[in-house]
Design an enzyme around this catalytic site. Structure first.
Site, PDB file in Angstrom:
ATOM      1  N   ARG A   1     -67.339 -40.679 -47.870  1.00 32.95           N
ATOM      2  CA  ARG A   1     -66.378 -40.390 -46.829  1.00 32.95           C
ATOM      3  C   ARG A   1     -65.854 -41.468 -45.828  1.00 32.95           C
ATOM      4  O   ARG A   1     -66.912 -42.152 -45.251  1.00 32.95           O
ATOM      5  CB  ARG A   1     -67.018 -39.171 -45.801  1.00 32.95           C
ATOM      6  CG  ARG A   1     -66.142 -38.820 -44.556  1.00 32.95           C
ATOM      7  CD  ARG A   1     -66.933 -38.175 -43.502  1.00 32.95           C
ATOM      8  NE  ARG A   1     -65.996 -37.944 -42.384  1.00 32.95           N
ATOM      9  CZ  ARG A   1     -66.370 -38.206 -41.062  1.00 32.95           C
ATOM     10  NH1 ARG A   1     -67.666 -38.613 -40.970  1.00 32.95           N
ATOM     11  NH2 ARG A   1     -65.506 -37.925 -40.283  1.00 32.95           N
TER      12      ARG A   1
ATOM     13  N   HIS B   1     -60.152 -41.267 -37.182  1.00 35.68           N
ATOM     14  CA  HIS B   1     -61.467 -41.348 -36.725  1.00 35.68           C
ATOM     15  C   HIS B   1     -61.285 -42.286 -35.554  1.00 35.68           C
ATOM     16  O   HIS B   1     -61.793 -43.314 -35.224  1.00 35.68           O
ATOM     17  CB  HIS B   1     -62.330 -42.091 -37.583  1.00 35.68           C
ATOM     18  CG  HIS B   1     -64.085 -41.748 -37.480  1.00 35.68           C
ATOM     19  ND1 HIS B   1     -64.642 -41.121 -38.301  1.00 35.68           N
ATOM     20  CD2 HIS B   1     -64.786 -42.090 -36.412  1.00 35.68           C
ATOM     21  CE1 HIS B   1     -66.049 -41.201 -37.705  1.00 35.68           C
ATOM     22  NE2 HIS B   1     -66.056 -41.641 -36.595  1.00 35.68           N
TER      23      HIS B   1
ATOM     24  N   GLU C   1     -64.374 -35.328 -35.047  1.00 40.41           N
ATOM     25  CA  GLU C   1     -64.989 -34.901 -33.949  1.00 40.41           C
ATOM     26  C   GLU C   1     -63.972 -34.925 -32.621  1.00 40.41           C
ATOM     27  O   GLU C   1     -64.071 -35.493 -31.858  1.00 40.41           O
ATOM     28  CB  GLU C   1     -66.257 -35.795 -33.400  1.00 40.41           C
ATOM     29  CG  GLU C   1     -67.229 -35.802 -34.444  1.00 40.41           C
ATOM     30  CD  GLU C   1     -68.564 -36.684 -33.976  1.00 40.41           C
ATOM     31  OE1 GLU C   1     -68.319 -37.410 -33.063  1.00 40.41           O
ATOM     32  OE2 GLU C   1     -69.575 -36.478 -34.631  1.00 40.41           O
TER      33      GLU C   1
ATOM     34  N   ASN D   1     -70.621 -32.827 -38.454  1.00 39.94           N
ATOM     35  CA  ASN D   1     -71.458 -34.187 -37.875  1.00 39.94           C
ATOM     36  C   ASN D   1     -72.623 -33.465 -37.109  1.00 39.94           C
ATOM     37  O   ASN D   1     -72.530 -32.825 -36.058  1.00 39.94           O
ATOM     38  CB  ASN D   1     -70.628 -34.872 -37.233  1.00 39.94           C
ATOM     39  CG  ASN D   1     -69.552 -35.469 -38.226  1.00 39.94           C
ATOM     40  OD1 ASN D   1     -69.537 -35.314 -39.443  1.00 39.94           O
ATOM     41  ND2 ASN D   1     -68.726 -36.417 -37.647  1.00 39.94           N
TER      42      ASN D   1
ATOM     43  N   TYR E   1     -76.416 -34.613 -35.266  1.00 42.45           N
ATOM     44  CA  TYR E   1     -77.256 -35.782 -34.815  1.00 42.45           C
ATOM     45  C   TYR E   1     -78.478 -35.040 -34.068  1.00 42.45           C
ATOM     46  O   TYR E   1     -79.729 -35.464 -34.196  1.00 42.45           O
ATOM     47  CB  TYR E   1     -76.573 -36.745 -33.938  1.00 42.45           C
ATOM     48  CG  TYR E   1     -75.863 -37.604 -34.813  1.00 42.45           C
ATOM     49  CD1 TYR E   1     -76.180 -38.663 -35.651  1.00 42.45           C
ATOM     50  CD2 TYR E   1     -74.443 -37.163 -34.965  1.00 42.45           C
ATOM     51  CE1 TYR E   1     -75.390 -39.305 -36.207  1.00 42.45           C
ATOM     52  CE2 TYR E   1     -73.708 -37.903 -35.497  1.00 42.45           C
ATOM     53  CZ  TYR E   1     -73.972 -39.189 -36.252  1.00 42.45           C
ATOM     54  OH  TYR E   1     -73.299 -39.764 -37.428  1.00 42.45           O
TER      55      TYR E   1
ATOM     56  N   GLU F   1     -71.740 -36.264 -41.484  1.00 43.07           N
ATOM     57  CA  GLU F   1     -72.677 -37.449 -40.794  1.00 43.07           C
ATOM     58  C   GLU F   1     -73.933 -36.766 -40.324  1.00 43.07           C
ATOM     59  O   GLU F   1     -74.012 -35.657 -39.892  1.00 43.07           O
ATOM     60  CB  GLU F   1     -72.163 -37.648 -39.410  1.00 43.07           C
ATOM     61  CG  GLU F   1     -70.610 -38.745 -39.751  1.00 43.07           C
ATOM     62  CD  GLU F   1     -69.908 -39.162 -38.409  1.00 43.07           C
ATOM     63  OE1 GLU F   1     -70.786 -39.181 -37.443  1.00 43.07           O
ATOM     64  OE2 GLU F   1     -68.897 -39.464 -38.436  1.00 43.07           O
TER      65      GLU F   1
END
Ligand code: FCB
Length: 479
Positions: free
Chosen positions: A109, A153, A198, A321, A323, A382
């Site tokens: 990606r 992005h 995002e 994504n 985290y 991600e």
């Protein structure tokens, strides 16, 4: 450039080093007992973004983006660096693709830089800009790596920011024209296309807190940027459906569990508002055609008659994504509906950036998609972690904490799949150490170390761990 022989040699050297997480040896990492229970058909990929790795900001007709402007503004980037050179991926892409191929990645990606393809943001296409992605895609396909391209992005052409950027409603059409031009050129070979990366994070940090480009602040600024991203995303997906019928069209959201930092009602309410601004401000419009409860009024002045229908479009996949979670407290001064970051419970493990770690949180966001949003076909686009890495030694960088983080999150993926979540693949963030936005080059997320002086690439133990797993799992079907 890392040659195959060198890579295998360093992999062999690394296998003899005590670099894998406790309880996981080089042999058991890939064995059925020690490996995350990921079913066959799962797609294993790596993820990057244009401004963070390409460099070559003045080559091939590219003009500045908002991140060029921002990173060259004194005081904006923690270590004073910028993306002028980054990983020089623009010139070194072939070696980077070879590296991925040697590691066994099945998918990649990456993002397309709007300021390369349409340097002024609108108007004539710059063929040299598209030529770069043409070469990259051909190289990926020659190595049997599936390209997944993200159209935006965060690197908006500066020329469009000068016309109001995401505050200007016309951006839905600007973005759609750029998307159409790009997909018309590459869509014969690239099938999965993500529209935005995002959007809520871009709205919150770039247009609310102001610590990301374009550095704008305040509630109204945030709301405008959020709505116009939602609108651009929907408008572009609809337009791209008629470019080709064989495309897989989706978008990428950052999702995370949000917790109150205390049981106080004010903190509980702040956490719920933050959850809306981070998570459901993206999800509810796309999947349900409405803004989250309590936010309709804030968006009402911007929402025109057909907007919500334009935003609620079927997607072929959702990129997630992930985290970690956040803890939130009531803060009257916080622009974000009075919701600010609060204390994280004692003992919560964190990465170098202070981000709390919770692998279960990944399972939780996927279960939320399953239960509240029709269980869309999902890829983790991600996931990764920032740690202080040691210098390369014997051709490898020993990063046991990152390896453990990835391993735990792959277990969380397996748990979600076993609970019926439609998770189809995992893209590690990131293939390379890179320009980490406001943190600059001092904060590293790569599974490959980049020496920013020589630009040499060195595999980290986390890459070798993934490589073992991917090879053991065999090749997956394409999405
Ligand atoms: C995500 C961004 C990505 C990278 C990681 C660490 O929010 O999409 O570009 O910076 O965080």
């Amino acid at each position: 450039m890392l040659r195959r022989r060198d890579f295998l040699a360093s992999a062999a050297a690394a296998a003899a080093l005590p670099v894998l997480p406790a309880g996981v040896s080089a042999q058991t990492a890939a064995s059925p007992a020690g490996a995350p229970r990921i079913p066959p058909g799962f797609v294993w990929g790596a993820s990057t973004s244009a401004y963070q790795i390409e460099g070559a900001v003045k080559e091939g007709g590219r003009l500045p983006s908002i991140w060029d402007t921002f990173s060259h503004t004194p005081g904006r980037i923690a270590d004073g660096t910028n993306g002028d050179v980054a990983c020089d991926h623009y010139n070194r892409y072939a070696g980077d693709v070879d590296l991925m191929s040697q590691a066994g990645f099945q998918a990649y990606r990456f993002s397309i830089a709007w300021p390369r393809v349409m340097p002024q943001g609108t108007g004539p296409v710059n063929p040299a800009g598209l030529d770069f992605y043409d070469r990259l895609v051909d190289k990926l396909l020659a190595r049997n790596i599936l390209p997944m391209a993200c159209l935006y992005h965060w690197d908006l052409p500066q020329a469009l920011q000068d016309r109001g950027g995401w505050h200007n409603r016309d951006i839905a059409n600007w973005f759609t024209d750029y998307a159409r031009a790009t997909v018309s050129r590459l869509g014969d070979r690239v099938k999965p296309w993500a529209m935005l990366n995002e959007p809520s994070v871009h709205a919150i940090f770039g247009h609310g807190f102001g610590n990301h480009a374009p550095g704008l602040t305040g509630w109204e600024s945030y709301v405008r940027a959020q709505h116009h991203q939602n609108l651009a995303q929907g408008t572009a997906i609809t337009a791209l459906r008629s470019v080709r019928s064989d495309l897989k069209l989706g978008t990428v959201f950052s999702l995370q569990p949000i917790f109150p930092s205390s049981p106080q009602p004010q903190d509980v309410a702040a956490a719920s508002r933050f959850d809306a601004c981070w998570n459901t401000i993206n999800l509810d419009p796309l999947f349900h055609g409405r803004y989250p409860a309590g936010f309709e009024q804030a968006f009402a002045p911007l929402v025109q008659a057909n907007d919500m229908a334009a935003i609620r479009v079927p997607v072929d996949f959702l990129g997630v994504n992930y985290y970690g979670p956040s803890w939130i407290k009531h803060d009257p001064a916080a622009f974000l509906a009075q919701a600010g970051y609060g204390a994280v419970p004692d003992g919560t493990p964190r990465t170098l950036l202070g981000w709390p770690i919770s692998a279960q949180g990944l399972t939780q966001v996927l279960v939320r998609l399953r239960d509240g949003y029709g269980n869309p076909t999902t890829f983790i686009t991600e996931n990764g972690a920032c740690y202080e890495d040691p210098a390369p030694a014997n051709g490898v960088v020993n990063d046991p904490e990152r390896t453990a983080y990835i391993r735990a999150h792959l277990d969380a993926c397996a748990a979600a799949i076993s609970q019926g979540c439609a998770l189809n693949g995992y893209f590690v963030w990131s293939l390379l150490d890179n320009f980490e936005w406001a943190e600059g080059k001092r904060r590293r997320f790569g599974v490959t170390h980049v020496d920013f002086d020589t630009l040499a690439r060195t595999p980290k133990a986390s890459l070798l761990y993934l490589s073992q797993l991917m090879r053991a799992q065999g090749r997956a079907a394409t999405p």
